[in-house]
Design a protein around this motif. Structure first.
Motif, PDB file in Angstrom:
ATOM      1  N   ILE A 317      31.411  41.291  37.380  1.00 25.13           N
ATOM      2  CA  ILE A 317      31.383  40.189  36.537  1.00 25.13           C
ATOM      3  C   ILE A 317      32.330  40.228  35.346  1.00 25.13           C
ATOM      4  O   ILE A 317      32.553  40.972  34.727  1.00 25.13           O
ATOM      5  N   ALA A 318      33.437  39.207  35.501  1.00 26.47           N
ATOM      6  CA  ALA A 318      34.541  39.040  34.715  1.00 26.47           C
ATOM      7  C   ALA A 318      34.102  37.986  33.661  1.00 26.47           C
ATOM      8  O   ALA A 318      34.393  36.870  33.983  1.00 26.47           O
ATOM      9  N   PRO A 319      33.819  38.154  32.477  1.00 25.55           N
ATOM     10  CA  PRO A 319      33.640  37.209  31.342  1.00 25.55           C
ATOM     11  C   PRO A 319      34.931  36.501  31.003  1.00 25.55           C
ATOM     12  O   PRO A 319      35.964  37.221  30.767  1.00 25.55           O
ATOM     13  N   ASP A 320      34.777  35.314  30.722  1.00 22.25           N
ATOM     14  CA  ASP A 320      36.171  34.539  30.501  1.00 22.25           C
ATOM     15  C   ASP A 320      36.742  34.950  28.900  1.00 22.25           C
ATOM     16  O   ASP A 320      37.656  34.800  28.441  1.00 22.25           O
ATOM     17  N   ASP A 321      35.820  35.652  28.091  1.00 20.49           N
ATOM     18  CA  ASP A 321      35.975  35.882  26.707  1.00 20.49           C
ATOM     19  C   ASP A 321      36.950  37.099  26.594  1.00 20.49           C
ATOM     20  O   ASP A 321      37.159  37.624  25.334  1.00 20.49           O
ATOM     21  N   GLY A 322      37.383  37.712  27.685  1.00 15.70           N
ATOM     22  CA  GLY A 322      38.156  38.932  27.591  1.00 15.70           C
ATOM     23  C   GLY A 322      37.203  40.031  27.247  1.00 15.70           C
ATOM     24  O   GLY A 322      37.774  41.390  27.034  1.00 15.70           O
ATOM     25  N   SER A 323      35.970  40.365  27.395  1.00 16.86           N
ATOM     26  CA  SER A 323      35.087  41.239  27.244  1.00 16.86           C
ATOM     27  C   SER A 323      35.195  42.216  28.444  1.00 16.86           C
ATOM     28  O   SER A 323      35.547  41.823  29.547  1.00 16.86           O
ATOM     29  N   ALA A 324      34.803  43.357  28.478  1.00 15.98           N
ATOM     30  CA  ALA A 324      34.912  44.232  29.617  1.00 15.98           C
ATOM     31  C   ALA A 324      34.294  43.839  30.755  1.00 15.98           C
ATOM     32  O   ALA A 324      33.179  43.220  30.911  1.00 15.98           O
ATOM     33  N   LEU A 325      35.080  43.867  31.854  1.00 18.14           N
ATOM     34  CA  LEU A 325      34.434  43.680  33.196  1.00 18.14           C
ATOM     35  C   LEU A 325      33.175  44.485  33.555  1.00 18.14           C
ATOM     36  O   LEU A 325      33.236  46.022  33.424  1.00 18.14           O
ATOM     37  N   GLY A 365      33.467  45.809  53.968  1.00 15.90           N
ATOM     38  CA  GLY A 365      34.947  45.744  54.859  1.00 15.90           C
ATOM     39  C   GLY A 365      35.938  45.544  53.638  1.00 15.90           C
ATOM     40  O   GLY A 365      36.974  45.880  54.204  1.00 15.90           O
ATOM     41  N   VAL A 366      35.802  45.131  52.556  1.00 15.88           N
ATOM     42  CA  VAL A 366      36.679  45.115  51.607  1.00 15.88           C
ATOM     43  C   VAL A 366      37.137  46.222  50.987  1.00 15.88           C
ATOM     44  O   VAL A 366      38.242  46.633  50.760  1.00 15.88           O
ATOM     45  N   ILE A 367      35.907  47.207  50.596  1.00 12.56           N
ATOM     46  CA  ILE A 367      36.043  48.566  49.962  1.00 12.56           C
ATOM     47  C   ILE A 367      36.531  49.342  50.742  1.00 12.56           C
ATOM     48  O   ILE A 367      37.524  50.299  50.286  1.00 12.56           O
ATOM     49  N   ASP A 368      36.535  49.447  52.053  1.00 11.91           N
ATOM     50  CA  ASP A 368      36.802  50.553  52.850  1.00 11.91           C
ATOM     51  C   ASP A 368      38.091  50.249  53.766  1.00 11.91           C
ATOM     52  O   ASP A 368      38.460  51.527  54.513  1.00 11.91           O
ATOM     53  N   ARG A 381      37.697  50.233  42.847  1.00 12.81           N
ATOM     54  CA  ARG A 381      38.541  49.975  41.546  1.00 12.81           C
ATOM     55  C   ARG A 381      39.726  49.053  41.587  1.00 12.81           C
ATOM     56  O   ARG A 381      39.863  48.421  40.669  1.00 12.81           O
ATOM     57  N   ARG A 382      40.483  49.190  42.804  1.00 11.40           N
ATOM     58  CA  ARG A 382      41.395  48.342  43.107  1.00 11.40           C
ATOM     59  C   ARG A 382      40.778  46.465  42.731  1.00 11.40           C
ATOM     60  O   ARG A 382      41.671  45.917  42.563  1.00 11.40           O
ATOM     61  N   LEU A 383      39.679  46.503  43.553  1.00  9.56           N
ATOM     62  CA  LEU A 383      39.133  45.239  43.420  1.00  9.56           C
ATOM     63  C   LEU A 383      38.931  44.761  42.159  1.00  9.56           C
ATOM     64  O   LEU A 383      39.278  43.524  41.293  1.00  9.56           O
ATOM     65  N   VAL A 384      38.336  45.590  40.999  1.00 12.24           N
ATOM     66  CA  VAL A 384      37.991  45.562  39.571  1.00 12.24           C
ATOM     67  C   VAL A 384      39.501  45.112  38.931  1.00 12.24           C
ATOM     68  O   VAL A 384      39.476  44.102  38.118  1.00 12.24           O
ATOM     69  N   GLN A 385      40.670  45.855  39.241  1.00 12.54           N
ATOM     70  CA  GLN A 385      41.983  45.633  38.459  1.00 12.54           C
ATOM     71  C   GLN A 385      42.425  44.205  38.962  1.00 12.54           C
ATOM     72  O   GLN A 385      42.936  43.536  38.341  1.00 12.54           O
ATOM     73  N   PHE A 386      41.992  43.920  40.114  1.00 17.65           N
ATOM     74  CA  PHE A 386      42.703  42.462  40.551  1.00 17.65           C
ATOM     75  C   PHE A 386      41.939  41.438  40.090  1.00 17.65           C
ATOM     76  O   PHE A 386      42.593  40.251  39.273  1.00 17.65           O
ATOM     77  N   MET A 387      40.629  41.682  39.692  1.00 18.32           N
ATOM     78  CA  MET A 387      39.948  40.391  38.827  1.00 18.32           C
ATOM     79  C   MET A 387      40.413  40.491  37.320  1.00 18.32           C
ATOM     80  O   MET A 387      40.473  39.601  36.781  1.00 18.32           O
TER      81      MET A 387
END
Length: 434
Positions: A317-325, A365-368, A381-387
């Motif tokens: 979950i990535a909030p639009d308000d800039g708070s931590a994912l 399939g995305v993670i591995d 972690r790489r997906l989190v950074q992308f978001m």
């Protein structure tokens, strides 16, 4: 009608509607056999030499006695032996059995091609050079060549491949047809959404399910055991359960309890109950231990919160308000597997969004997937950074950009698994970005 019933109905219809006319395949030894005049032990080697000279394309002659084959004469071997000094003078008037192969491959006219191939392999290279003799009830019928045998096997394998590809293509149509209602519910329930769904082998074990109910939008992304057709059959079992369980009239819905019920359903359907101290389970000689990972949620009608339960899959979950994912992890137990307890429970988590947010659910399939400069797994972690780098974009934009990123990450590496990634927005939609 549930998914499994529709599958059987579709296959029955396809068996009638999808028939195509194809050239008849050679399936028995007689189909490769051509009439060829034999010689008898009374024929001399001079007679054989004249016969080969008169018919330059004939490579072999069968030697027949009282209608039964007793040997085979190869042109090249015969001519090489006959061309030696004094061979004509010594052997010219003698019986042709002097230069014949006394143990040729002799088969009955009805012998299947596959069995004939095994006999040819056991005989070594002789069949490719000399061919084989075909009989009918022990009587000489004709000759078959090694080339004809090779071509017949090539044609059979090509036909098997054509049928397999045709079946897989048709299976893909069936699988996609079962997802059509979910696509409609997703479009109506989540205006800003995107779904990356890429089976590794045309059909696969990743699938999804969405239904609008009185309690809100029910959504499920799941990753079944296996790839290709076996994985696709597992998705139909899971879809069948969800279609029976989730109806528009549902006024309450508990994702965790539903995963527990799905676990019991799959274990019952696949007979995957392992008794304590017993290492054998399933009803066949090959133990069955199939199941799935799943993320199941109920999105409130106002889009401000959701109830979430998961077996091994994650919600980002990535909030639009800039708070931590935020990362909402799933429980560690898979669904339906033999070693998962019948009464296994999954936790329903109450997730308050607190404002416009972008939510993502990926499968393994995305993670591995291996890739990148160091040839390592993509990882969560790489997906989190992308978001995090794309906060505020629409779900469509994020998914399109991730598809390109993932393609570049994979590079020349083979695809390891089916790939699915659901992205959707709750609350006020973000402005579409290029």
């Amino acid at each position: 009608m549930n998914s499994l019933e529709r599958l059987y109905e579709s296959l029955a219809a396809g068996a009638t509607d999808k028939r195509h006319a194809h050239a008849a395949l050679a399936t028995r030894a007689e189909h490769l056999t051509a009439p060829a005049e034999p010689v008898t032990p009374e024929h001399t080697n001079d007679d054989v030499c004249q016969l080969f000279a008169q018919n330059e394309v004939q490579e072999t002659l069968a030697v027949v006695e009282n209608g039964q084959p007793i040997g085979l004469i190869n042109r090249h071997i015969f001519m090489e032996q006959y061309a030696r000094p004094f061979a004509r003078d010594v052997f010219g008037r003698k019986s042709c059995i002097a230069f014949m192969d006394k143990s040729p491959v002799i088969v009955d006219r009805g012998l299947p091609i596959e069995t004939l191939v095994r006999a040819a392999v056991e005989a070594g290279t002789r069949v490719l050079k000399d061919g084989f003799i075909t009989t009918a009830e022990g009587q000489y019928l004709g000759l078959g060549t090694g080339y004809a045998l090779m071509k017949a096997m090539s044609d059979i394998e090509a036909e098997k491949t054509r049928q397999l590809l045709s079946s897989i293509g048709y299976a893909s149509l069936i699988q996609r047809s079962h997802l059509a209602e979910s696509d409609l519910a997703l479009r109506e329930g989540l205006p800003d959404h995107a779904l990356l769904w890429q089976p590794r082998d045309v059909v696969g074990g990743d699938a999804y399910f969405f239904r609008r109910t009185a309690a809100g939008l029910v959504g499920c992304v799941f990753d079944c055991t296996g790839h290709g057709v076996p994985g696709a059959f597992m998705t139909l079992i899971a879809l069948s359960f969800l279609e029976q369980t989730v109806t528009p009239e549902c006024e309450s819905f508990d994702p965790g309890a539903t995963l527990g019920a799905m676990n019991r359903y799959i274990k019952r359907v696949l007979q995957q109950r392992q008794c304590e101290g017993d290492s054998s389970y399933g009803s066949s000689s090959r133990p069955s231990n199939d199941g799935l990972d799943a993320a199941l949620f109920l999105l409130a009608p106002d889009g401000a919160s959701l109830q979430f339960a998961s077996a091994r899959l994650h919600l980002l979950i990535a909030p639009d308000d800039g708070s931590a994912l935020r990362t909402i992890d799933g429980d560690r137990d898979g669904i339906g597997y033999a070693d998962t307890a019948d009464d296994q429970a999954w936790t329903t988590q109450q997730v308050a969004l607190g404002g416009p947010s972008l939510l993502v659910i990926p499968t393994d399939g995305v993670i591995d997937q291996i890739g990148g400069p160091r040839q390592i797994a993509h990882g969560k972690r790489r997906l989190v950074q992308f978001m995090e780098q794309r906060r505020g974009v629409s779900a469509r934009a994020l998914c399109a950009e991730f598809a390109e990123h993932f393609h570049q990450w994979q590079g020349l590496e083979r695809r390891r698994d089916d790939v699915s990634l659901l992205a959707f927005r709750c609350g006020a939609p973000a402005q579409e970005q290029a």
